[in-house]
Structures are given as C-alpha cells and as structure tokens.
Design a protein around this motif. Sequence first.
Motif, PDB file in Angstrom:
ATOM      1  N   PRO A  90     -19.821   0.808   8.379  1.00 37.68           N
ATOM      2  CA  PRO A  90     -19.421   1.040   6.983  1.00 37.68           C
ATOM      3  C   PRO A  90     -18.423   2.202   6.955  1.00 37.68           C
ATOM      4  N   THR A  91     -17.188   1.931   6.597  1.00 40.53           N
ATOM      5  CA  THR A  91     -16.103   2.893   6.763  1.00 40.53           C
ATOM      6  C   THR A  91     -15.484   3.250   5.423  1.00 40.53           C
ATOM      7  N   THR A  92     -15.287   4.558   5.216  1.00 36.32           N
ATOM      8  CA  THR A  92     -14.625   5.052   4.011  1.00 36.32           C
ATOM      9  C   THR A  92     -13.416   5.883   4.425  1.00 36.32           C
ATOM     10  N   LEU A  93     -12.297   5.652   3.768  1.00 43.68           N
ATOM     11  CA  LEU A  93     -11.042   6.313   4.098  1.00 43.68           C
ATOM     12  C   LEU A  93     -10.586   7.191   2.944  1.00 43.68           C
ATOM     13  N   TRP A  94      -9.821   8.215   3.277  1.00 40.97           N
ATOM     14  CA  TRP A  94      -9.159   9.016   2.258  1.00 40.97           C
ATOM     15  C   TRP A  94      -7.794   9.412   2.792  1.00 40.97           C
ATOM     16  N   ALA A  95      -6.791   9.390   1.926  1.00 44.66           N
ATOM     17  CA  ALA A  95      -5.440   9.804   2.311  1.00 44.66           C
ATOM     18  C   ALA A  95      -4.720  10.313   1.078  1.00 44.66           C
ATOM     19  N   ARG A  96      -3.816  11.260   1.291  1.00 42.77           N
ATOM     20  CA  ARG A  96      -3.015  11.758   0.174  1.00 42.77           C
ATOM     21  C   ARG A  96      -1.998  10.719  -0.294  1.00 42.77           C
ATOM     22  N   ARG A  97      -1.445   9.985   0.659  1.00 47.01           N
ATOM     23  CA  ARG A  97      -0.380   9.030   0.339  1.00 47.01           C
ATOM     24  C   ARG A  97      -0.950   7.612   0.249  1.00 47.01           C
ATOM     25  N   PRO A  98      -0.811   6.964  -0.890  1.00 43.94           N
ATOM     26  CA  PRO A  98      -1.360   5.605  -1.041  1.00 43.94           C
ATOM     27  C   PRO A  98      -0.845   4.637   0.015  1.00 43.94           C
ATOM     28  N   GLU A  99       0.401   4.834   0.481  1.00 46.09           N
ATOM     29  CA  GLU A  99       0.953   3.912   1.475  1.00 46.09           C
ATOM     30  C   GLU A  99       0.190   3.953   2.793  1.00 46.09           C
ATOM     31  N   SER A 100      -0.488   5.073   3.079  1.00 47.15           N
ATOM     32  CA  SER A 100      -1.285   5.157   4.294  1.00 47.15           C
ATOM     33  C   SER A 100      -2.490   4.223   4.242  1.00 47.15           C
ATOM     34  N   LEU A 101      -2.915   3.895   3.027  1.00 42.68           N
ATOM     35  CA  LEU A 101      -4.099   3.043   2.853  1.00 42.68           C
ATOM     36  C   LEU A 101      -3.757   1.560   2.771  1.00 42.68           C
TER      37      LEU A 101
END
Length: 278
Positions: free
Chosen positions: A29-40
């Motif tokens: 179960p993986t959760t991501l966070w990034a400042r730039r939406p394009e990274s997601l």
Amino acid sequence: MTVLPRVGFVGLGAQGGPMARRIADAGFPTTLWARRPESLAPYAGTAARVAGSRRELGAASDVLCVCVVDDAGVDEVLRGPEGALAGMADSGVVIIHSTTHPDTCRRLQTDFPNLRVLDAPVSGGGVRAREGTLLVMVGGDASVLERVRPVLDTFAKPLLHIGALGTGQEVKLLNNALFAAHLALAAEVYTLAHGRGLDVEGVATVLNAGSGRSFAADVVAAAVHRLEPLAGRAGSLLAKDVGILADLLSPNPSELIAVADTALEVMGVPRPGRKDPA
C-alpha cells in the motif's frame, strides 16, 4: 495472513520515481507526495495514493522513504509542525535514500526517538532502479533493516548493511568522491593522449578493455573526452557530496579530496566550503 506495511515515498525524480513504482507494483500500500503535480502523473491509474500534504504522507506511512536531493530537502520534508514526521505514528521507520551528511540522519533519530531511522543511500541511476538492481548501502539497527527488507528488496540488489546509523552515508560519500577523482584522472589521460598526437578513440578502446578500465573513463569517453559536458548532469551533486566528505575529514587533508576537486574545477562547480589555496 501477512499484513504489508504502508509505504510512503517522497522524491519522485529520475531515480526515486522508479523506486516508488517498484514498491507500488510489488503490492505494498503506497502513498506518494510531491510538490509538482507533474511528478505524480506517471502514477495515474496505479494503486498508489497521493497525500495532500507532508503531514498526511507521514500519517499514511508505516515506512517512509525519502529520496530528495540534499540535507535541506530532507529536513524540509520531514521536520516542522506540518512535516511528515509530525503525522507519523510511533515505531514508524524513516529511510533516507538521499545522499546527506551522516549527522543529518543521526539528528533525526535523536530528535524523534520514538521513530526508527535508517540511512540507505542508493547508487545505480534510473535504469538500475527500474530493473530492481540498485546498490543500497544501509546504516542503522540491523533488526530495523530486517523489518523493512521486503520493501527495499523491491529495488535493491545488492542490499548491504554497512553498520551503525550514518555509515551508509559515509560509504556512499567515499564512493562518490572516488568517482569524481576518477573523472579527473580519466580526463587527464585524454588530455595527455591528445597532446601527444595519439588516436583518442583508440585510447578509449584501450581504457575500456585494459587494466586501466573504470566507469569514470567510460563516462568521460562518452562526453567526447571532456569533463565540461558533465557539469549540468552530475557536477552539482558531486560537488555537494565531495563537500560533505571534506567536512567529515576536516581538519585532516586527503589526496582523494584534492583530486576530486580537480574534476569539480574543470566542470566549473567547485565544492561548497572550499578555501582557495594560499
């Protein structure tokens, strides 16, 4: 029935992105966070969740992997009232994949004693991350490493336990300083060869097949036998890492640092904190 740990990941760059993808594809179960939406964007349509904030990322993570650029980035992601560690439950494990000063990792453990910190810098780049064959050097409690080994095994081969917290960083810094020194020496070989009228392509073939072979020599050959083209791709990161190692070794001088500095000078990225020779 085995309950898989919830894994958080921040730092979805050329190397961190494939690492996170392998964790998610392995079923964690993986959760991501990034400042730039394009990274997601590459994770659209996958099972990975996206946290709305750093604190939310921490709350969603039993194991939190950090693969940002530098020490300041690590502290910014993790610390403060809105940082990831403010939301993380006691007994969570924080894994620092960034290459940082060892003290950055040690301070995290001191300041957050209810969490467990591992330093686990990586080497190999995006290709090896996608293949699941990154070299991962781990410092910290061996029992904590065993808890998170299934997560790291998704992208690590080999996975090495180096010693106490911070020692993974020290080994990675030595490796990167040696690489910088090898770059300087390889470039010097090509300069000498050119000056003596030798066929530099022939020299490149010899260095690739002979006893003087090194990864750095191949890199310099691919850059048309010069260091300057490497500055934008690797210069600032090497300067950062050589600077950290120089700080660790201070006040004792090291020829390794001196030769590495030569490569950084040619690339136009002198290391932070370096004093010009008198």
